[in-house]
Design a protein around this motif. Structure first.
Motif, PDB file in Angstrom:
ATOM      1  N   GLN A  69      64.705 -14.479 -10.450  1.00 17.89           N
ATOM      2  CA  GLN A  69      63.351 -13.953 -10.254  1.00 17.89           C
ATOM      3  C   GLN A  69      62.797 -13.333 -11.525  1.00 17.89           C
ATOM      4  O   GLN A  69      61.618 -13.503 -11.852  1.00 17.89           O
ATOM      5  N   LEU A  70      63.647 -12.612 -12.258  1.00 19.26           N
ATOM      6  CA  LEU A  70      63.179 -11.940 -13.463  1.00 19.26           C
ATOM      7  C   LEU A  70      62.810 -12.936 -14.556  1.00 19.26           C
ATOM      8  O   LEU A  70      61.812 -12.750 -15.271  1.00 19.26           O
ATOM      9  N   ILE A  71      63.593 -13.991 -14.696  1.00 15.63           N
ATOM     10  CA  ILE A  71      63.268 -15.030 -15.677  1.00 15.63           C
ATOM     11  C   ILE A  71      61.971 -15.726 -15.289  1.00 15.63           C
ATOM     12  O   ILE A  71      61.120 -16.031 -16.143  1.00 15.63           O
ATOM     13  N   THR A  72      61.803 -15.962 -13.982  1.00 16.39           N
ATOM     14  CA  THR A  72      60.565 -16.591 -13.515  1.00 16.39           C
ATOM     15  C   THR A  72      59.359 -15.703 -13.785  1.00 16.39           C
ATOM     16  O   THR A  72      58.298 -16.180 -14.218  1.00 16.39           O
ATOM     17  N   LEU A  73      59.506 -14.397 -13.546  1.00 16.07           N
ATOM     18  CA  LEU A  73      58.410 -13.466 -13.820  1.00 16.07           C
ATOM     19  C   LEU A  73      58.053 -13.476 -15.307  1.00 16.07           C
ATOM     20  O   LEU A  73      56.868 -13.447 -15.671  1.00 16.07           O
ATOM     21  N   LEU A  74      59.066 -13.508 -16.156  1.00 20.81           N
ATOM     22  CA  LEU A  74      58.806 -13.548 -17.597  1.00 20.81           C
ATOM     23  C   LEU A  74      58.068 -14.822 -17.977  1.00 20.81           C
ATOM     24  O   LEU A  74      57.120 -14.790 -18.784  1.00 20.81           O
ATOM     25  N   ALA A  75      58.466 -15.939 -17.381  1.00 18.07           N
ATOM     26  CA  ALA A  75      57.793 -17.208 -17.671  1.00 18.07           C
ATOM     27  C   ALA A  75      56.337 -17.179 -17.203  1.00 18.07           C
ATOM     28  O   ALA A  75      55.441 -17.659 -17.908  1.00 18.07           O
ATOM     29  N   VAL A  76      56.102 -16.610 -16.020  1.00 24.31           N
ATOM     30  CA  VAL A  76      54.731 -16.492 -15.510  1.00 24.31           C
ATOM     31  C   VAL A  76      53.891 -15.639 -16.451  1.00 24.31           C
ATOM     32  O   VAL A  76      52.729 -15.964 -16.746  1.00 24.31           O
ATOM     33  N   LEU A  77      54.480 -14.551 -16.944  1.00 26.14           N
ATOM     34  CA  LEU A  77      53.750 -13.666 -17.858  1.00 26.14           C
ATOM     35  C   LEU A  77      53.400 -14.384 -19.158  1.00 26.14           C
ATOM     36  O   LEU A  77      52.245 -14.336 -19.608  1.00 26.14           O
ATOM     37  N   VAL A  78      54.374 -15.059 -19.740  1.00 20.24           N
ATOM     38  CA  VAL A  78      54.142 -15.716 -21.033  1.00 20.24           C
ATOM     39  C   VAL A  78      53.132 -16.844 -20.891  1.00 20.24           C
ATOM     40  O   VAL A  78      52.149 -16.935 -21.658  1.00 20.24           O
ATOM     41  N   VAL A  79      53.342 -17.711 -19.902  1.00 17.00           N
ATOM     42  CA  VAL A  79      52.436 -18.855 -19.722  1.00 17.00           C
ATOM     43  C   VAL A  79      51.048 -18.387 -19.305  1.00 17.00           C
ATOM     44  O   VAL A  79      50.025 -18.853 -19.841  1.00 17.00           O
ATOM     45  N   GLY A  80      50.989 -17.457 -18.346  1.00 16.94           N
ATOM     46  CA  GLY A  80      49.694 -16.968 -17.876  1.00 16.94           C
ATOM     47  C   GLY A  80      48.916 -16.255 -18.967  1.00 16.94           C
ATOM     48  O   GLY A  80      47.719 -16.496 -19.143  1.00 16.94           O
ATOM     49  N   ALA A  81      49.581 -15.367 -19.695  1.00 17.28           N
ATOM     50  CA  ALA A  81      48.905 -14.624 -20.760  1.00 17.28           C
ATOM     51  C   ALA A  81      48.424 -15.560 -21.853  1.00 17.28           C
ATOM     52  O   ALA A  81      47.291 -15.434 -22.344  1.00 17.28           O
ATOM     53  N   ALA A  82      49.267 -16.509 -22.248  1.00 15.82           N
ATOM     54  CA  ALA A  82      48.868 -17.449 -23.292  1.00 15.82           C
ATOM     55  C   ALA A  82      47.679 -18.281 -22.854  1.00 15.82           C
ATOM     56  O   ALA A  82      46.721 -18.495 -23.620  1.00 15.82           O
ATOM     57  N   GLY A  83      47.707 -18.736 -21.607  1.00 17.35           N
ATOM     58  CA  GLY A  83      46.600 -19.541 -21.105  1.00 17.35           C
ATOM     59  C   GLY A  83      45.289 -18.777 -21.070  1.00 17.35           C
ATOM     60  O   GLY A  83      44.247 -19.286 -21.505  1.00 17.35           O
ATOM     61  N   VAL A  84      45.329 -17.541 -20.558  1.00 19.66           N
ATOM     62  CA  VAL A  84      44.104 -16.736 -20.472  1.00 19.66           C
ATOM     63  C   VAL A  84      43.568 -16.414 -21.859  1.00 19.66           C
ATOM     64  O   VAL A  84      42.346 -16.502 -22.099  1.00 19.66           O
ATOM     65  N   LEU A  85      44.435 -16.040 -22.772  1.00 24.77           N
ATOM     66  CA  LEU A  85      43.992 -15.689 -24.121  1.00 24.77           C
ATOM     67  C   LEU A  85      43.378 -16.891 -24.842  1.00 24.77           C
ATOM     68  O   LEU A  85      42.359 -16.764 -25.535  1.00 24.77           O
ATOM     69  N   LEU A  86      43.988 -18.049 -24.686  1.00 24.70           N
ATOM     70  CA  LEU A  86      43.446 -19.250 -25.320  1.00 24.70           C
ATOM     71  C   LEU A  86      42.086 -19.616 -24.738  1.00 24.70           C
ATOM     72  O   LEU A  86      41.147 -19.967 -25.474  1.00 24.70           O
ATOM     73  N   LEU A  87      41.972 -19.537 -23.417  1.00 28.34           N
ATOM     74  CA  LEU A  87      40.701 -19.865 -22.768  1.00 28.34           C
ATOM     75  C   LEU A  87      39.615 -18.861 -23.151  1.00 28.34           C
ATOM     76  O   LEU A  87      38.462 -19.246 -23.379  1.00 28.34           O
ATOM     77  N   ARG A  88      39.983 -17.592 -23.220  1.00 34.11           N
ATOM     78  CA  ARG A  88      38.985 -16.588 -23.612  1.00 34.11           C
ATOM     79  C   ARG A  88      38.513 -16.829 -25.034  1.00 34.11           C
ATOM     80  O   ARG A  88      37.309 -16.717 -25.323  1.00 34.11           O
ATOM     81  N   SER A  89      39.432 -17.147 -25.937  1.00 33.28           N
ATOM     82  CA  SER A  89      39.059 -17.411 -27.321  1.00 33.28           C
ATOM     83  C   SER A  89      38.131 -18.619 -27.417  1.00 33.28           C
ATOM     84  O   SER A  89      37.117 -18.595 -28.144  1.00 33.28           O
ATOM     85  N   SER A  90      38.463 -19.665 -26.681  1.00 26.07           N
ATOM     86  CA  SER A  90      37.625 -20.860 -26.689  1.00 26.07           C
ATOM     87  C   SER A  90      36.248 -20.567 -26.105  1.00 26.07           C
ATOM     88  O   SER A  90      35.222 -21.038 -26.621  1.00 26.07           O
ATOM     89  N   MET A  91      36.211 -19.773 -25.039  1.00 24.66           N
ATOM     90  CA  MET A  91      34.928 -19.432 -24.421  1.00 24.66           C
ATOM     91  C   MET A  91      34.069 -18.590 -25.367  1.00 24.66           C
ATOM     92  O   MET A  91      32.850 -18.795 -25.470  1.00 24.66           O
ATOM     93  N   SER A  92      34.691 -17.636 -26.049  1.00 22.40           N
ATOM     94  CA  SER A  92      33.946 -16.797 -26.993  1.00 22.40           C
ATOM     95  C   SER A  92      33.340 -17.643 -28.106  1.00 22.40           C
ATOM     96  O   SER A  92      32.193 -17.407 -28.531  1.00 22.40           O
ATOM     97  N   SER A  93      34.094 -18.635 -28.570  1.00 23.17           N
ATOM     98  CA  SER A  93      33.565 -19.538 -29.595  1.00 23.17           C
ATOM     99  C   SER A  93      32.378 -20.330 -29.058  1.00 23.17           C
ATOM    100  O   SER A  93      31.386 -20.549 -29.767  1.00 23.17           O
ATOM    101  N   TYR A  94      32.471 -20.758 -27.806  1.00 22.04           N
ATOM    102  CA  TYR A  94      31.364 -21.488 -27.176  1.00 22.04           C
ATOM    103  C   TYR A  94      30.114 -20.608 -27.113  1.00 22.04           C
ATOM    104  O   TYR A  94      29.006 -21.067 -27.425  1.00 22.04           O
TER     105      TYR A  94
END
Length: 327
Positions: free
Chosen positions: A12-37
């Protein structure tokens, strides 16, 4: 003791870490792309106003929403789903799997008390899960704030998706589902049954509380002296009830729509030019709305969180009682 629990819950802890890393990276990338738009299309000045009739932002803002609105809603969906997933995959199996496999017998024969064993397992799993949830909530909230009224926030703070992903709501939901999953797992000793019951109960409770949300706080009545005009100026407010008042200030019973119809065009009769006067002639002196102002959304979060948090405490105490009765 803590090391043993870490080993038991590492999946469970490894899964939570994976969710955090993937989710955070995805949101940050999308926000950066949206700000550029936003910068590329000159929409920075439209963030605060949104799509207004006659605004120069109109067409460009609509194109922005066509590209980004659903993506931001998916971000909200992630935050909405996480509390339920935490309860299903972290809370429900926490003790149910031990009881199902019989490994609890070994734990009960050790020098560590059952209460300490339960508290350690709870803390080792619940704390990281809440950290992941809060971090992703803050990231998604920052993403939505960057879009302002061009994004989902334009619907107001009381809309289901906005309310459920802001303030104390996600954490209180997660504590509720985690505690519920623990309790059902400790009582049933069946992981799948605990997961199914946790999901069903959470959905029902959320549905019920959303339906009675408007009754959790006292409303404020706003009145317009012009009955033909809406009384609400706070467009983000939660409208509980609206209608008309007669000359004595008494709410007009059902049927006001028929009176309003008398002021519209009918057959060869043209619509009244002075709607306010026509409404008053029909006995509709003023319009009113009973609302919860948008400024009270924080108070509503506290009230709802106290309900979910209180239930979570009950579930944790009941889980301790159930485990002490296990042989």
């Amino acid at each position: 003791m803590t090391w043993v629990v870490w080993r038991q819950q590492r999946a469970q802890l490894i899964t939570l870490l994976a969710v955090l890393v993937v989710g955070a990276a995805g949101v940050l990338l999308l926000r950066s792309s949206m700000s550029s738009y936003l910068d590329t299309h000159g929409l920075a000045s439209c963030i605060a106003s949104g799509v207004q009739p006659g605004s120069t932002c109109g067409l460009a803002a609509q194109e922005f929403q066509a590209v980004w609105f659903d993506r931001m809603k998916i971000g909200q969906l992630l935050v909405l789903a996480l509390p339920a997933l935490i309860g299903l995959f972290c809370g429900a199996p926490l003790f149910a799997r031990e009881l199902e496999q019989g490994t609890h017998v070994l734990a009960f024969t050790q020098s560590v008390s059952r209460t300490r064993w339960m508290a350690t397992k709870f803390a080792v799993v619940a704390a990281p899960a809440l950290v992941v949830l809060v971090v992703l909530q803050l990231l998604v909230t920052g993403w939505l704030n960057a879009a302002g009224k061009l994004g989902p926030l334009v619907s107001g703070p009381f809309v289901y998706s906005n309310f459920g992903t802001s303030g104390l709501a996600p954490v209180s939901y997660a504590l509720f589902t985690f505690g519920l999953g623990m309790l059902v797992g400790a009582l049933s000793g069946r992981t799948l049954a605990a997961m199914a019951v946790t999901l069903a109960v959470f959905v029902v409770v959320r549905f019920v509380l959303t339906g009675v949300q408007q009754f959790l706080l006292p409303t404020q009545r706003v009145v317009s002296d012009d009955p033909s005009q809406p009384s609400v100026t706070d467009q983000a407010a939660l409208v509980v009830r609206s209608g008309y008042l007669d000359a004595r200030g008494t709410p007009v019973p059902d049927g006001a729509e028929d009176r309003i119809g008398q002021c519209g065009s009918r057959g060869n009769t043209e619509a009244a030019t002075d709607l306010a006067t026509c409404y008053r002639e029909q006995g509709l002196a003023k319009s009113f709305s009973d609302i919860i102002p948008s400024s009270e959304v924080g108070t509503l979060h506290l009230v709802e969180a106290s309900i979910f948090g209180g239930l979570a405490v009950v579930f944790v105490l009941a889980t301790g009682w159930a485990l002490r009765r296990q042989t």
